[in-house]
Enzyme design. Structure first.
Site, short mmCIF file in Angstrom:
data_model
loop_
_atom_site.label_atom_id
_atom_site.label_comp_id
_atom_site.label_asym_id
_atom_site.label_seq_id
_atom_site.Cartn_x
_atom_site.Cartn_y
_atom_site.Cartn_z
N ARG A 102 -64.57 7.26 -21.46
CA ARG A 102 -63.56 6.71 -22.32
C ARG A 102 -63.29 5.25 -21.80
O ARG A 102 -63.05 5.01 -20.59
CB ARG A 102 -62.35 7.64 -22.10
CG ARG A 102 -60.92 6.98 -22.78
CD ARG A 102 -59.95 8.19 -22.53
NE ARG A 102 -58.47 7.75 -22.69
CZ ARG A 102 -57.46 7.36 -21.78
NH1 ARG A 102 -57.96 7.74 -20.36
NH2 ARG A 102 -56.61 7.10 -22.23
N ARG A 117 -40.29 1.02 -26.37
CA ARG A 117 -40.10 0.69 -25.17
C ARG A 117 -38.39 -0.04 -25.41
O ARG A 117 -38.18 -0.63 -26.36
CB ARG A 117 -40.61 -0.18 -24.37
CG ARG A 117 -42.19 0.24 -24.03
CD ARG A 117 -42.73 -0.68 -23.04
NE ARG A 117 -44.16 -0.41 -22.89
CZ ARG A 117 -44.39 0.76 -21.77
NH1 ARG A 117 -43.50 1.36 -21.08
NH2 ARG A 117 -45.64 1.03 -21.70
N LYS A 175 -55.20 12.08 -31.33
CA LYS A 175 -54.54 12.60 -30.15
C LYS A 175 -53.14 13.38 -30.55
O LYS A 175 -52.34 12.71 -31.16
CB LYS A 175 -54.06 11.49 -29.14
CG LYS A 175 -55.38 10.68 -28.59
CD LYS A 175 -55.24 9.46 -27.83
CE LYS A 175 -54.51 9.76 -26.59
NZ LYS A 175 -54.09 8.29 -25.84
N THR A 214 -55.13 14.98 -19.76
CA THR A 214 -54.07 14.82 -18.94
C THR A 214 -53.97 15.56 -17.62
O THR A 214 -53.66 16.69 -17.88
CB THR A 214 -52.84 14.69 -19.84
OG1 THR A 214 -53.09 14.01 -20.95
CG2 THR A 214 -51.68 13.80 -19.12
#
Length: 479
Positions: free
Chosen positions: A35, A76, A218, A276
């Site tokens: 990846r 953000r 994802k 993860t």
């Protein structure tokens, strides 16, 4: 290079693993594909890594897949006058369109789409959920929130919106530029799309890619779960991205969702990657925790196609050890006496297609007659996917004349991919299959294999024939 396991390992490359010698060590330790995280890799670094992976592939003689992971929309807050502020539970705190540095009463939010979409009652989670806000008043230009939990916030912390469906797509301008650079190399096999919310998010990438790469969605937002069947249908593969999923949804719900997503993908015959923090402690320690080993084992028991390493292989102190540990855990689980029973219990019913019927028959015959291997000829990859969907107890060798197909199938459970030219006739088809099974270490003279192919030979999507053959003393068919 014969693997003693069926689940695949996806390793992320980064500062600790960007050198060609290290990439080869990771591959030899068990990494089946790599990846490249476009959140951190420039186009120049991406091309350099691709070149090094392909050099390793050429030396090792095995197809190696490459996944480019697009960053997606990073939401953000802005900056504070003092860099950070302390808040109190119960106070109000406002996110607005004013670019002035923030204080303990407000902060700039440089995302008008959030200001317009959030409604009273919606949750806003800042800094991976460390600060929990709830919207109490909105007008399209500001969001007045109540602090529910947490007391600290600082510059540029991420914002998660578990209750809000944003009106923007999953691709940013950066993602579009990255996607163009990825496609221009003609060497990347998969593109991962971050923060998918709905099936429509796949449309733009599908249009640009035009089948040149597989699309891996994802799953990390609650909105995606609500329309998961449609997303699976339009995706080529799924990634259970448990990091952000665990921020936007209750942590205790993630294990159940992981099982749900793995089983949904198995029913659809689409590869699924579990990702993860699988061996998180190995970023700085040479051995994992017992809980991490159990976590990897659970994904293997469930029948996931692949398990992924992130910082463990990208920036950790023990990248090779992390890959080797994951490979050891996976192979040990697959030898567990309970493994086959769990896999069998989850086996989906075949679809009413010729390819599914052939794959089901191949698996049943192989297991009934205790054959050495299943060999499937596959040009597009569909026959390989169908063979893997059955989760047979015997090895599957996927033979393809197209290197891109073999590389893309490197993420699929149980497939040992070999690049070989199309057979010229039925005798060549059988002899070639027997020779490859023998040469790759999956069989010996006297063993029997079952071969699936399509007649006319070399016709994509025409799998319609099964053949049982003995491996002769010369490695060719004994029949």
């Amino acid at each position: 290079m014969k693997r003693n396991r069926k689940v695949k390992i996806l390793a992320t490359l980064g500062p600790a693993s960007s050198e060609e010698a290290m990439i080869q060590k990771l591959h030899e330790a068990g990494a089946d594909l790599f990846r490249i995280n476009m959140s951190h890799a420039s186009h120049e670094v991406m091309r350099m890594l691709i070149g090094r992976i392909r050099a390793v592939e050429a030396r090792c003689g095995r197809p190696i897949g490459i996944l480019a992971d697009l960053q997606g929309p990073k939401l953000r807050v802005g900056k504070f006058a003092d860099g950070k502020v302390e808040l109190k539970v119960g106070q109000t705190f406002t996110l607005d369109s004013n670019e002035t540095p923030g204080d303990n009463a407000r902060v700039y939010l440089p995302h008008p789409e959030i200001l317009e979409a959030v409604k009273p009652g919606h949750r806003l989670l800042i800094d991976d959920g460390k600060l929990h806000l709830e919207a109490v008043e909105t007008d399209g230009k500001r969001i007045v929130c109540k602090v529910i939990s947490g007391t600290k916030i600082s510059d540029r912390k991420g914002v998660s919106l578990p209750d809000t469906l944003l009106g923007v797509g999953a691709l940013t301008d950066k993602d579009r530029a990255d996607l163009d650079a990825v496609l221009a190399t003609d060497e990347v096999d998969w593109v991962a799309l971050s923060f998918i919310q709905r099936p429509e998010d796949l449309a733009e990438v599908r249009k640009v890619a035009r089948g040149r790469v597989g699309l891996m969605s994802k799953i990390e937002k609650p909105q995606a779960i609500e329309r998961i069947d449609e997303i699976i249908e339009l995706s080529d593969a799924l990634m259970v991205a448990r990091g952000d999923l665990g921020v936007e949804m209750p942590l205790e719900s993630v294990p159940g969702l992981q099982k749900q997503l793995i089983r949904a993908c198995r029913r659809a015959g689409k590869p699924v990657v579990v990702a993860t923090q699988m061996l998180e402690s190995m970023i700085s320690a040479p051995v994992p925790t017992r809980a991490e080993v159990s976590d990897v084992a659970t994904a293997v028991f469930e029948g996931a196609d692949a398990v992924m390493l992130s910082a463990e292989s990208a920036s950790g102190d023990y990248p090779v050890e992390a890959v080797a540990t994951m490979a050891s855990v996976a192979s040990t689980v697959e030898r567990d006496p309970h493994y086959s029973g769990i896999i069998y219990a989850q086996r989906p019913q075949p679809e009413a297609t010729g390819a599914d019927a052939i794959s089901l028959a191949a698996r049943q015959i192989a297991e009934t007659l205790k054959l050495t291997a299943i060999v499937c000829y596959t040009s597009s990859g569909t026959t390989g996917l169908r063979a893997a969907r059955e989760r047979p107890q015997v090895p599957i060798l996927a033979l393809s004349p197209i290197i891109q197909t073999a590389r893309r199938l490197s993420v699929v459970w149980g497939l040992h991919c070999v690049v070989t030219s199309d057979a010229t006739d039925l005798d060549d088809m059988v002899n070639r299959a027997c020779r490859i099974v023998s040469a790759e270490g999956f069989g010996k003279p006297g063993d029997r294999v079952i071969i699936s192919a399509g007649v006319p030979l070399g016709t994509p999507g025409a799998t319609n024939m099964l053949r049982i053959a003995y491996i002769g003393s010369d490695g060719l068919s004994g029949i």
